[in-house]
Scaffold this motif. Structure first.
Motif, PDB file in Angstrom:
ATOM      1  N   TYR A 154       8.177  -1.714   5.559  1.00 27.09           N
ATOM      2  CA  TYR A 154       7.241  -0.316   5.300  1.00 27.09           C
ATOM      3  C   TYR A 154       8.512   0.674   5.276  1.00 27.09           C
ATOM      4  O   TYR A 154      10.149   0.136   5.166  1.00 27.09           O
ATOM      5  CB  TYR A 154       6.838   0.384   6.578  1.00 27.09           C
ATOM      6  CG  TYR A 154       8.188   0.244   8.136  1.00 27.09           C
ATOM      7  CD1 TYR A 154       9.489   0.526   8.723  1.00 27.09           C
ATOM      8  CD2 TYR A 154       7.030  -0.073   8.343  1.00 27.09           C
ATOM      9  CE1 TYR A 154       9.550   0.418   9.346  1.00 27.09           C
ATOM     10  CE2 TYR A 154       7.979  -1.082   9.777  1.00 27.09           C
ATOM     11  CZ  TYR A 154       9.325  -0.327  10.095  1.00 27.09           C
ATOM     12  OH  TYR A 154      10.192  -0.952  11.159  1.00 27.09           O
ATOM     13  N   TYR A 198       5.902   9.862   0.511  1.00 28.79           N
ATOM     14  CA  TYR A 198       4.642   9.292   1.655  1.00 28.79           C
ATOM     15  C   TYR A 198       5.550   7.819   1.975  1.00 28.79           C
ATOM     16  O   TYR A 198       6.608   7.615   1.024  1.00 28.79           O
ATOM     17  CB  TYR A 198       3.813   8.888  -0.416  1.00 28.79           C
ATOM     18  CG  TYR A 198       3.119  10.223  -0.560  1.00 28.79           C
ATOM     19  CD1 TYR A 198       2.408  10.436  -0.315  1.00 28.79           C
ATOM     20  CD2 TYR A 198       3.738  10.924  -1.945  1.00 28.79           C
ATOM     21  CE1 TYR A 198       1.190  11.928  -0.568  1.00 28.79           C
ATOM     22  CE2 TYR A 198       2.983  11.596  -1.879  1.00 28.79           C
ATOM     23  CZ  TYR A 198       1.390  12.641  -1.387  1.00 28.79           C
ATOM     24  OH  TYR A 198       1.167  13.470  -2.254  1.00 28.79           O
ATOM     25  N   TYR A 205       5.296   3.787   2.127  1.00 30.42           N
ATOM     26  CA  TYR A 205       4.447   2.912   1.653  1.00 30.42           C
ATOM     27  C   TYR A 205       4.778   1.613   3.124  1.00 30.42           C
ATOM     28  O   TYR A 205       5.255   1.580   3.340  1.00 30.42           O
ATOM     29  CB  TYR A 205       5.428   2.443   0.245  1.00 30.42           C
ATOM     30  CG  TYR A 205       6.746   1.887   0.438  1.00 30.42           C
ATOM     31  CD1 TYR A 205       6.771   0.331   1.283  1.00 30.42           C
ATOM     32  CD2 TYR A 205       7.610   2.850  -0.320  1.00 30.42           C
ATOM     33  CE1 TYR A 205       7.940   0.226   0.764  1.00 30.42           C
ATOM     34  CE2 TYR A 205       8.762   2.029   0.165  1.00 30.42           C
ATOM     35  CZ  TYR A 205       9.233   1.344   0.587  1.00 30.42           C
ATOM     36  OH  TYR A 205      10.317   0.682   0.426  1.00 30.42           O
ATOM     37  N   HIS A 206       3.997   0.390   2.875  1.00 27.07           N
ATOM     38  CA  HIS A 206       3.397  -0.656   3.653  1.00 27.07           C
ATOM     39  C   HIS A 206       2.786  -1.860   3.764  1.00 27.07           C
ATOM     40  O   HIS A 206       1.896  -1.199   1.934  1.00 27.07           O
ATOM     41  CB  HIS A 206       2.816  -0.154   4.981  1.00 27.07           C
ATOM     42  CG  HIS A 206       2.239   0.159   5.247  1.00 27.07           C
ATOM     43  ND1 HIS A 206       0.444  -0.889   4.906  1.00 27.07           N
ATOM     44  CD2 HIS A 206       0.952   1.459   5.269  1.00 27.07           C
ATOM     45  CE1 HIS A 206      -0.392   0.027   5.135  1.00 27.07           C
ATOM     46  NE2 HIS A 206       0.443   1.748   5.659  1.00 27.07           N
ATOM     47  N   ASP A 253       0.814  -1.425  -0.079  1.00 23.34           N
ATOM     48  CA  ASP A 253       0.231  -0.097  -0.253  1.00 23.34           C
ATOM     49  C   ASP A 253       0.670   0.863  -0.056  1.00 23.34           C
ATOM     50  O   ASP A 253       1.705   1.227   1.660  1.00 23.34           O
ATOM     51  CB  ASP A 253      -1.009   0.041   0.916  1.00 23.34           C
ATOM     52  CG  ASP A 253      -1.806   1.830   1.038  1.00 23.34           C
ATOM     53  OD1 ASP A 253      -1.977   2.028   1.002  1.00 23.34           O
ATOM     54  OD2 ASP A 253      -2.308   1.297   2.629  1.00 23.34           O
ATOM     55  N   GLU A 291       3.801  17.225   7.549  1.00 28.06           N
ATOM     56  CA  GLU A 291       3.460  16.152   6.704  1.00 28.06           C
ATOM     57  C   GLU A 291       3.410  15.574   5.407  1.00 28.06           C
ATOM     58  O   GLU A 291       3.066  14.575   5.110  1.00 28.06           O
ATOM     59  CB  GLU A 291       1.648  16.022   7.127  1.00 28.06           C
ATOM     60  CG  GLU A 291       1.543  16.157   8.775  1.00 28.06           C
ATOM     61  CD  GLU A 291       0.404  16.856   8.960  1.00 28.06           C
ATOM     62  OE1 GLU A 291      -0.784  16.421   8.112  1.00 28.06           O
ATOM     63  OE2 GLU A 291      -0.413  16.973  10.138  1.00 28.06           O
ATOM     64  N   GLY A 348       2.887   6.388  10.323  1.00 33.11           N
ATOM     65  CA  GLY A 348       2.145   5.706   8.641  1.00 33.11           C
ATOM     66  C   GLY A 348       2.798   7.904   8.514  1.00 33.11           C
ATOM     67  O   GLY A 348       1.718   7.837   7.255  1.00 33.11           O
ATOM     68  N   GLY A 349       2.935   8.577   8.362  1.00 29.91           N
ATOM     69  CA  GLY A 349       3.281   9.553   8.173  1.00 29.91           C
ATOM     70  C   GLY A 349       4.964   9.950   7.804  1.00 29.91           C
ATOM     71  O   GLY A 349       5.155   9.577   7.964  1.00 29.91           O
ATOM     72  N   THR A 401      -3.438   6.983  -5.693  1.00 37.42           N
ATOM     73  CA  THR A 401      -4.621   7.200  -6.063  1.00 37.42           C
ATOM     74  C   THR A 401      -5.353   5.831  -6.980  1.00 37.42           C
ATOM     75  O   THR A 401      -5.431   5.686  -7.823  1.00 37.42           O
ATOM     76  CB  THR A 401      -4.783   7.834  -7.044  1.00 37.42           C
ATOM     77  OG1 THR A 401      -4.804   9.349  -6.144  1.00 37.42           O
ATOM     78  CG2 THR A 401      -6.811   9.087  -6.979  1.00 37.42           C
ATOM     79  N   GLY A 451      -4.443   1.586  -1.891  1.00 36.61           N
ATOM     80  CA  GLY A 451      -3.320   2.672  -2.725  1.00 36.61           C
ATOM     81  C   GLY A 451      -1.985   1.770  -3.146  1.00 36.61           C
ATOM     82  O   GLY A 451      -0.909   0.960  -3.095  1.00 36.61           O
ATOM     83  N   HIS A 458       1.760   5.228  -0.133  1.00 33.72           N
ATOM     84  CA  HIS A 458       0.978   6.087  -0.026  1.00 33.72           C
ATOM     85  C   HIS A 458       0.801   7.304  -0.666  1.00 33.72           C
ATOM     86  O   HIS A 458      -0.604   7.962  -1.243  1.00 33.72           O
ATOM     87  CB  HIS A 458       0.713   7.115   1.280  1.00 33.72           C
ATOM     88  CG  HIS A 458       0.822   6.406   3.239  1.00 33.72           C
ATOM     89  ND1 HIS A 458       0.610   6.293   4.177  1.00 33.72           N
ATOM     90  CD2 HIS A 458       0.503   4.311   3.236  1.00 33.72           C
ATOM     91  CE1 HIS A 458      -0.014   5.644   4.462  1.00 33.72           C
ATOM     92  NE2 HIS A 458       0.100   4.434   4.238  1.00 33.72           N
TER      93      HIS A 458
END
Length: 357
Positions: free
Chosen positions: A181, A163, A165-166, A129, A283, A301-302, A134, A138, A131
């Motif tokens: 991640y 971004y 990812y994970h 996924d 962010e 996650g940020g 779109t 993801g 981030h």
């Protein structure tokens, strides 16, 4: 009969409301004004290239082309035993065989063809996924990959920024908690301002329990659910950014840190002892949100991008300023700044030397 009439009335109100919304949307489009939310047109794709993702703390070089292209990204999920801390080996689940996973750099507008393979030696399926994507999950919805398998999907990188990812295979906390991640930078079409040094730093925490005698530590799901980590680290292990692994820069150089937080649970209070962030892109966005910042929060996650200039020789210490995590659980790193000293900026006049806070 009364119930039927009431339902008809509600339906009529709903239809009127929807028509009003459509009219508002049409009015926005017809006004010629810049919409609050962008309406994007996808740029033409020219050519093709293969991405060269890097292992932390390294970052791929800035993108110099002035057009969008097709970028082929290849990433393998690997389960392997590595060092978490002195005396603690851990069975990590990884992207690319490292924690954090490889740093991927693409340009705004690029068409990314993503190839995810899962090592034949893996015990479980994995996916990804991002981030930056779109689309459903993801990318997770298109990349469930069994051991020995491969999944491929494409996406357009339409939102610039930094971004995470994970892996998002159920149970998601298990896959993230074992180290799955990394980060992807979608560089703005106009590029980022030039700096002398760029580094990749990612915080995360581990919930380790000893295995049987002679075997590696594994994830303690109960500690994870209770948010009681045994280790909080930068770049996958205690000491990954200290000693011989410390980052290096010279006096006068500008430094950009791409900082992520893989979690899976904790918010990072990211701070560099002995420096102030000249610029913070909060962010992971593309606008400078604050200047002259001491500590910036990075959610699980940020991400954040921080920039500063090295103006004094010496050691800068990276910490999570939730300070027990730094000095008791491992969230420490270092940047060694070498070069001509500047006593007008800082000088000790009397007293015993000390290392930091």
């Amino acid at each position: 009969m009364r119930s039927v009439s009431r339902r008809l009335a509600i339906a009529a109100v709903a239809a009127a409301s929807l028509a009003g919304s459509t009219a508002c949307m049409s009015a926005e489009a017809a006004s010629g004004e810049t919409p609050a939310v962008p309406v994007r047109s996808l740029p033409e794709i020219r050519g093709e290239e293969r991405a060269v993702p890097t292992t932390a703390p390294n970052v791929p070089p800035p993108i110099t082309r002035e057009y969008a292209t097709k970028v082929v990204v290849e990433l393998e999920t690997v389960e392997k035993v590595m060092r978490l801390a002195d005396g603690v080996d851990y069975t990590f689940w990884t992207f690319g065989g490292t924690v954090p996973g490889r740093f991927i750099r693409v340009r705004e507008g690029d068409l990314v063809e993503f190839h995810l393979t899962n090592s034949k030696h893996s015990m479980v399926p994995h996916n990804i996924d991002l981030h930056a994507v779109t689309g459903p999950g993801g990318g997770a919805a298109a990349t469930l990959t069994i051991p020995g398998g491969e999944s491929v999907f494409t996406f357009r990188a339409i939102n610039p920024g930094l971004y995470v990812y994970h892996c998002a295979v159920s149970p998601v906390p298990m896959h993230i908690g074992n180290g799955m991640y990394g980060m992807i930078l979608v560089e703005p079409a106009e590029g980022l301002p030039k700096v002398d040094r760029e580094f990749y730093v990612m915080q995360s925490e581990f919930y380790a329990k000893p295995g049987e005698i002679g075997s590696a530590h594994t994830l303690d799901m109960e500690r994870g659910a209770a948010e009681q980590p045994t280790h909080v680290v930068f770049n996958g292990a205690v000491g990954a950014l200290t000693g011989a692994n410390a980052l290096e820069a010279k006096v006068g150089e500008s430094i950009r840190l791409f900082v992520g937080n893989g979690g899976p649970n904790l918010v990072s209070s990211f701070h560099v002892i002995g420096e102030i962030f000249d610029n913070v892109y909060g962010e992971g966005g593309t606008m400078i949100s604050q200047r002259n910042v001491q500590t910036t929060l990075i959610p699980a996650g940020g991400s954040a991008i921080v920039e500063f200039r090295a103006e004094k020789a010496g050691d800068l210490v990276l910490v999570d300023h939730s300070i027990f995590r730094a000095f008791n659980k491992g969230a420490l790193g270092m940047i060694k700044i070498t070069g001509e000293d500047n006593p007008e900026l800082y000088a000790q006049l009397k007293g015993l030397p000390m290392a930091g806070h």
